[in-house]
Enzyme design. Structure first.
Site, PDB file in Angstrom:
ATOM      1  NE  ARG A  55      32.861  15.931  27.130  1.00 37.11           N
ATOM      2  CZ  ARG A  55      32.025  16.897  27.479  1.00 37.11           C
ATOM      3  NH1 ARG A  55      32.447  17.876  28.255  1.00 37.11           N
ATOM      4  NH2 ARG A  55      30.778  16.882  27.071  1.00 37.11           N
ATOM      5  CD  GLU A  95      38.571  19.565  23.653  1.00 38.54           C
ATOM      6  OE1 GLU A  95      38.635  19.028  22.533  1.00 38.54           O
ATOM      7  OE2 GLU A  95      39.222  19.177  24.645  1.00 38.54           O
ATOM      8  CG  ASN A 129      39.342  39.453  40.218  1.00 39.55           C
ATOM      9  OD1 ASN A 129      39.302  40.579  39.766  1.00 39.55           O
ATOM     10  ND2 ASN A 129      38.478  38.521  39.871  1.00 39.55           N
ATOM     11  NE  ARG A 132      37.939  44.275  40.579  1.00 41.12           N
ATOM     12  CZ  ARG A 132      37.629  43.875  39.345  1.00 41.12           C
ATOM     13  NH1 ARG A 132      38.222  42.822  38.818  1.00 41.12           N
ATOM     14  NH2 ARG A 132      36.703  44.531  38.652  1.00 41.12           N
TER      15      ARG A 132
END
Length: 296
Positions: A55, A95, A129, A132
């Site tokens: 892009r 980005e 993660n 949790r």
């Protein structure tokens, strides 16, 4: 209404990465687990864009809108970078957020850091993660997104990894389509997963924000939001609001329980006040999660 900015993340990790004596460059390093799957604040000037980014055009007006949002709310979704040297990084994804952050004058930006050979470690860290108990719905959605994009998993494979139904995974991923202010509101626990699931059915961001502000100002229940969304998508003058046999106080309790357990809750009650309460769960692991909440 302005949402409170989240506190800066990853201060300890940021310090670790800026110390040459403890620099981590490979998944084989002893301290690699402290890096992979975590967020660090890194200097924005130490990041270079990916030269293979397909892009090349970014809408100037859209970037300015995102820059204003970042100035007000901070970064809701961290970018992802690859470590290429000491205090040197290459952008992998995000980005637009990176460019908008520079436009907003940020000196540092929260980022997930990838190492050259950390694929298996990253997948394990992300899955751990997700398990949790203190994650908000947006944090879970972002972890699901990273598993799919960075570990090359299908939604089916990912649902197996995390022990959730594919429909549950899809519902979380859809939250990332919500307007950034609403995502920030979810992270700040200003509305529940049930509210968010209803809002995501509205494509127009202006309408999303209108109902979101009504939720905060009027303390709307999940069912009330669902009804407003239904009326917005199918506006019929002759239609009447869906009647609920339960008294308003019991309906509010049902909504509170659904938000607390992040699950569908059914309440049945007769005229004498006797009844039953049913909490739905998607898997054995989901049941364990609910039991832990009950036992707190």
């Amino acid at each position: 209404m302005t949402a409170k900015k989240k506190p800066a993340l990853g201060k300890g990790l940021s310090a670790l990465l800026k110390d040459p004596s403890s620099d981590v460059s490979s998944a084989q390093d002893e301290r690699a687990p402290e890096v992979v799957g975590h967020i660090a604040e890194i200097d924005i000037d130490s990041i270079e864009v990916n030269p293979f980014q397909p892009r090349t055009h970014f809408d100037k007006e859209a970037l300015e809108d995102l820059s204003n949002s970042i100035s007000e709310l901070g970064i809701v979704q961290p970018i992802t970078v690859r470590k290429v040297g000491f205090n040197e990084y290459q952008l992998i994804s995000g980005e637009r957020r990176f460019r908008a952050s520079k436009l907003a004058g940020l000196k540092a930006i929260p980022a997930y850091i990838r190492l050259a050979d950390d694929q298996a470690m990253l997948e394990m860290a992300l899955v751990e993660n997700i398990q949790r108990q203190d994650l908000d719905a947006i944090e879970i959605a972002l972890s699901y997104k990273r598993l799919i994009e960075e570990c090359n998993l299908t939604q089916e494979q990912m649902s197996d990894r995390v022990g959730k139904k594919r429909s549950t995974v899809t519902n979380y991923l859809r939250l990332l389509k919500l307007q950034p202010l609403i995502q920030a509101g979810i992270r700040d626990r200003m509305l529940s997963m049930g509210h968010a699931r209803a809002l995501v059915n509205i494509e127009d961001e202006t309408e999303q924000l209108k109902i979101y502000r009504d939720i905060i100002a009027e303390d709307l229940s999940v069912r009330q939001v669902e009804e407003r969304v239904r009326q917005m998508k199918d506006p019929k003058p002759e239609s009447k609001p869906v009647q609920d046999e339960l008294p308003p106080a019991i309906r509010d309790i049902r909504s509170q329980l659904a938000g607390y357990f992040d699950s569908n809750v059914e309440v049945k009650r007769n005229a004498k006040g006797k009844g039953s309460l049913v909490i739905k769960f998607d898997s054995d692991r989901d049941l364990e999660r609910i039991l832990e909440l009950i036992n707190r």
